[in-house]
Design a protein around this motif. Sequence first.
Motif, short mmCIF file in Angstrom:
data_model
loop_
_atom_site.label_atom_id
_atom_site.label_comp_id
_atom_site.label_asym_id
_atom_site.label_seq_id
_atom_site.Cartn_x
_atom_site.Cartn_y
_atom_site.Cartn_z
N TYR A 30 0.80 -0.93 -0.33
CA TYR A 30 -0.45 -0.22 -0.06
C TYR A 30 1.45 1.28 -0.13
CZ TYR A 30 -3.49 -2.93 1.15
OH TYR A 30 -4.74 -4.40 1.29
N LEU A 31 2.42 1.07 0.61
CA LEU A 31 3.17 2.63 0.60
C LEU A 31 3.89 2.72 -1.04
CD1 LEU A 31 2.82 2.23 3.93
CD2 LEU A 31 1.15 3.47 3.19
N ASP A 32 4.37 1.88 -1.00
CA ASP A 32 5.17 2.27 -2.40
C ASP A 32 4.77 2.56 -3.45
OD1 ASP A 32 7.50 2.02 -4.05
OD2 ASP A 32 7.73 0.13 -3.32
N ASP A 33 5.27 2.84 -4.57
CA ASP A 33 4.80 3.17 -5.17
C ASP A 33 3.63 4.47 -5.98
OD1 ASP A 33 6.37 0.97 -7.01
OD2 ASP A 33 4.80 -0.03 -6.87
N HIS A 34 3.89 5.19 -4.55
CA HIS A 34 3.17 6.81 -4.71
C HIS A 34 3.75 7.70 -6.21
CE1 HIS A 34 -0.55 5.65 -2.44
NE2 HIS A 34 0.44 4.85 -2.22
N ASP A 35 2.94 8.28 -6.48
CA ASP A 35 3.45 9.40 -7.31
C ASP A 35 4.50 10.30 -6.73
OD1 ASP A 35 2.78 8.51 -9.23
OD2 ASP A 35 0.75 10.61 -9.21
N THR A 70 4.63 16.02 -2.88
CA THR A 70 4.11 14.85 -2.99
C THR A 70 3.65 14.36 -1.27
OG1 THR A 70 6.75 14.55 -3.30
CG2 THR A 70 5.18 14.63 -4.83
N HIS A 71 4.55 14.41 -0.94
CA HIS A 71 4.49 13.84 0.85
C HIS A 71 3.27 14.07 1.21
CE1 HIS A 71 3.95 14.39 5.34
NE2 HIS A 71 4.94 13.65 5.09
N TYR A 74 0.34 12.08 -0.68
CA TYR A 74 0.51 10.86 -0.28
C TYR A 74 -0.23 10.29 1.14
CZ TYR A 74 3.25 7.04 2.72
OH TYR A 74 3.47 6.12 3.43
N ALA A 77 -4.16 10.14 0.45
CA ALA A 77 -4.25 9.15 -1.10
C ALA A 77 -4.16 7.99 -0.40
CB ALA A 77 -2.26 8.77 -1.30
N ARG A 79 -5.06 4.72 -0.81
CA ARG A 79 -4.03 3.36 -0.76
C ARG A 79 -3.23 3.43 0.56
NH1 ARG A 79 0.50 2.87 -4.86
NH2 ARG A 79 0.72 0.80 -3.22
N HIS A 80 -2.83 4.32 1.10
CA HIS A 80 -2.36 5.12 2.32
C HIS A 80 -3.29 4.69 3.32
CE1 HIS A 80 -0.82 7.76 5.69
NE2 HIS A 80 -0.10 7.22 5.26
#
Length: 103
Positions: A30-35, A70-71, A74, A77, A79-80
Motif C-alpha cells: 500500500y505504501l510503495d509506488d506512490h507519485d 508529493t508527501h 501521499y 491518498a 492506498r495510504h
Amino acid sequence: MARLAHHVFFTLKDNSPAAVDSLVADCQKYLDDHDGVIGFSVGRRDTELDRPVNVKFDVSLHVIFSDRATHDVYQTAPRHLEFIERQKENWATVQVCDSLLED
C-alpha cells in the motif's frame, strides 16, 4: 526543491512474527509506488543491536519523496488511508520523523 525523508517506527501490540510479517507486507503493498516516491524501504528491527542508544520498535518504514508537495498528497491518498485502516488496531505506538534532505 528539497527532498523529504519520511521515517515511521511502529511498535506493535502483538509483535508476533505473523503480525510483523502482515505489517511489512501491507507497507510493501500500500505504501510503495506512490507519485513522487523516489526511495522506499521497510524492515524489522535488528534485535541483536541492543545498545543503550538503540530505539526499540518492531517495524521501520522509510520513504523518500521528491518534495514536500508529493508527501502531502501521499498523506491523503486512498492506498495510504487503506493501509492505516488495515493496520492501526495493532499499533501500540507510531513515531514519525520527517526531515528535509540536504544535497
